[in-house]
Design an enzyme around this catalytic site. Structure first.
Site, PDB file in Angstrom:
ATOM      1  CD  GLU A 116      -3.190  -0.958   2.018  1.00 19.92           C
ATOM      2  OE1 GLU A 116      -3.162  -0.059   2.874  1.00 19.92           O
ATOM      3  OE2 GLU A 116      -4.174  -1.705   1.857  1.00 19.92           O
ATOM      4  CD  GLU A 139      -3.839  -5.967   3.640  1.00 13.34           C
ATOM      5  OE1 GLU A 139      -4.733  -5.196   4.041  1.00 13.34           O
ATOM      6  OE2 GLU A 139      -2.629  -5.728   3.786  1.00 13.34           O
TER       7      GLU A 139
HETATM    8  C1  NOJ Z   1      -4.384  -2.432   4.813  1.00 15.40           C
HETATM    9  C2  NOJ Z   1      -3.072  -2.587   5.497  1.00 15.40           C
HETATM   10  O1  NOJ Z   1      -2.158  -3.194   4.657  1.00 15.40           O
HETATM   11  C3  NOJ Z   1      -3.192  -3.329   6.805  1.00 15.40           C
HETATM   12  O2  NOJ Z   1      -1.994  -3.175   7.474  1.00 15.40           O
HETATM   13  C4  NOJ Z   1      -4.385  -2.803   7.554  1.00 15.40           C
HETATM   14  O3  NOJ Z   1      -4.458  -3.206   8.871  1.00 15.40           O
HETATM   15  C5  NOJ Z   1      -5.624  -3.193   6.770  1.00 15.40           C
HETATM   16  N1  NOJ Z   1      -5.565  -2.529   5.505  1.00 15.40           N
HETATM   17  C6  NOJ Z   1      -6.937  -2.829   7.407  1.00 15.40           C
HETATM   18  O4  NOJ Z   1      -7.061  -1.465   7.525  1.00 15.40           O
END
Ligand code: NOJ
Length: 478
Positions: free
Chosen positions: A170, A378
């Site tokens: 991200e 994710e």
């Molecule tokens: C994206 C992130 O990569 C992760 O670290 C985070 O906890 C989750 N989204 C949920 O917000």
């Protein structure tokens, strides 16, 4: 497209779950680990929900065997985790810390022994604080060499056993929060510096992919992009243009660079006119084009809906970090777009729109534009869970969330999307950065909260048993 019959998930599909070092490991200063930017940031009063930090997190560092055993019992095929740079190089560069390498060696071996494919994330936001202090972290080109050196160390050590690698997690989020909203370290709020730091991060990303090709020729590598597909609020051409602006500025700005080594045109011109475009030096364009990934990693949680925003319209706003539904204000960029709640979608307690079809749209857009295989690195639901008597967590809402998203994956595969795997965020409950421990994502409940570490015992939620079945049937039974 409404398909009459759906193609099933491929046989070698990576049914996975994910985590990140800072959010699960704890042991923040053990066995030679150096401090990261997050270790420093959480100590600034008022930065995180109830002052929570990852000093202990969910103690995965000491309990990894127990966690891997739970993965094995579930039949999990892949576990995506990140490596803490500061365990390997406590100062970011210089002398390597063998104890840090050993921890991940042991973890990887434990996973393999249990038939779980390790997927390594090289960078999940925890930058060595020493590099932040030495030269401003992502704001200096010096980081390209230090990051490459750290990554090559990992490639050499683990490349014989690990096939799938995620480069930057991200980038759009850690850069925007780090340098624009100021909600993440290094707490800067400066648009010009944000685009410059982002460009340097893109160069670093391309550089490590170049090295990867040499050191791990049979491996696969890609970034994980936080993709929130843009929708237009109406069929009014002005709103459709606002959506085009948002898609280009918020998503193609990163994904075009990953997949093509080029910035999108209209936004480049806009940023140049505003005096915000990054400085491109000789060789940058060539490097970006030389670092094309094998797959696009996608972190998908939600879509965002946009409408026209006048030059005098709304600007930046605040995030919801409390779980008080409806507390997120609309935000925007004057002259480009502004967000508006989508009346067709329900939202989570943190105001994230729940949109399974949006995942199919995301996969379709990426496939159409870049023709790359995709790893869903994710997807998951952050919710308040209740631990009931007898150690039961009835998270049927999470099952419903994941089930509906998987149905859309199946449709996307039928559409022709080359989907490598699906990693649920997250395997165990963990620290949600700014949101403390109350925003839970895991298949496995961890008995701790903001106030107390309690006993941190692991408890299988209902979703754990459900996902086990999904994996057993390779997604035929959802
Ligand atoms: C994206 C992130 O990569 C992760 O670290 C985070 O906890 C989750 N989204 C949920 O917000």
């Amino acid at each position: 497209m409404i398909h009459k019959k759906l193609v099933n998930f491929p046989e070698n599909f990576l049914w996975g779950a994910a985590s990140a070092a800072y959010q699960v490991e704890g042991a923040w200063d053990e066995d030679g680990k150096g401090p990261s930017n997050w270790d420093a940031y959480v100590r600034i009063p008022g930065t995180t929900f109830k002052g929570t930090n990852g000093d202990v997190a969910v103690d995965h560092y000491h309990r990894y065997k127990e966690d891997v055993a739970l993965m094995a019992q579930m039949g999990l095929k892949a576990y995506r985790f990140s490596i803490a740079w500061t365990r390997i190089y406590p100062e970011g560069s210089g002398e390597v810390n063998e104890a840090g390498l050993k921890f991940y060696d042991d973890l990887i071996n434990e996973l393999i022994k249990n038939n779980v494919e390790p997927i390594i994330t090289l960078y999940h936001w925890d930058l060595p604080q020493a590099l932040q202090e030495a030269y401003g972290g992502w704001e200096s080109r010096k980081i390209i060499e230090d990051f490459s050196n750290y990554c090559v160390t990992l490639f050499k050590r683990f490349g014989d056993r690990v096939k799938y690698w995620v480069s930057l997690n991200e980038q759009n989020i850690f850069i925007m929060h780090g340098y624009l909203s100021g909600a993440h370290p290094p707490k800067v709020m400066d648009c010009k510096r944000m685009y410059q730091a982002n460009h340097i991060a893109s160069l670093a990303n391309a550089k490590v992919i170049q090295y990867f090709r040499k050191v791990v020729p049979n491996g696969k590598i890609g970034p994980s992009f936080a993709y929130s597909p843009a929708y237009a609020s109406s069929s009014k051409p002005e709103d459709v243009l606002a959506y085009e602006n948002a898609e280009e500025l918020n998503s193609f700005w990163w994904m075009d660079v990953y997949a093509w080594g080029e910035y999108p045109k209209a936004v480049w011109n806009y940023l140049e006119r505003e005096g915000l475009a990054p400085t491109i030096e000789d060789g940058d364009r060539e490097l970006l084009k030389a670092g094309i990934p094998d797959f696009m990693g996608v972190n998908y949680y939600r879509t965002t809906t946009y409408e026209i925003n006048s030059l005098a319209g709304v600007g930046a706003g605040q995030m919801n970090t409390t779980g008080k539904k409806g507390s997120t204000p609309d935000t925007g960029i004057p002259g480009l777009f502004k967000t508006i709640r989508n009346p067709n979608l329900e939202a989570t307690d943190w105001d994230w729109e729940i949109d399974p079809i949006g995942l199919r749209i995301a996969l379709r857009r990426i496939t159409c534009r870049y023709r790359l295989p995709i790893l869903i690195s994710e997807n998951g639901l952050g919710a308040f869970d209740t631990l009931e008597e007898g150690d039961v967590v009835n998270d049927d809402y999470r099952i419903e969330f994941i089930r509906r998203h998987l149905e859309e994956c199946k449709k996307a595969i039928t559409d022709g999307v080359d989907l490598l795997g699906y990693c649920v965020w997250s395997f165990t409950d963990l620290l949600s950065w700014l949101n403390g421990y109350q925003k839970r994502y895991g298949f496995v409940y961890v008995n701790r909260d903001e106030e107390s570490e309690k006993d941190m015992r692991r408890i299988k939620k209902q979703s754990y048993y459900w996902y086990k079945k999904v994996i057993e049937t390779n997604g035929k039974e959802l």
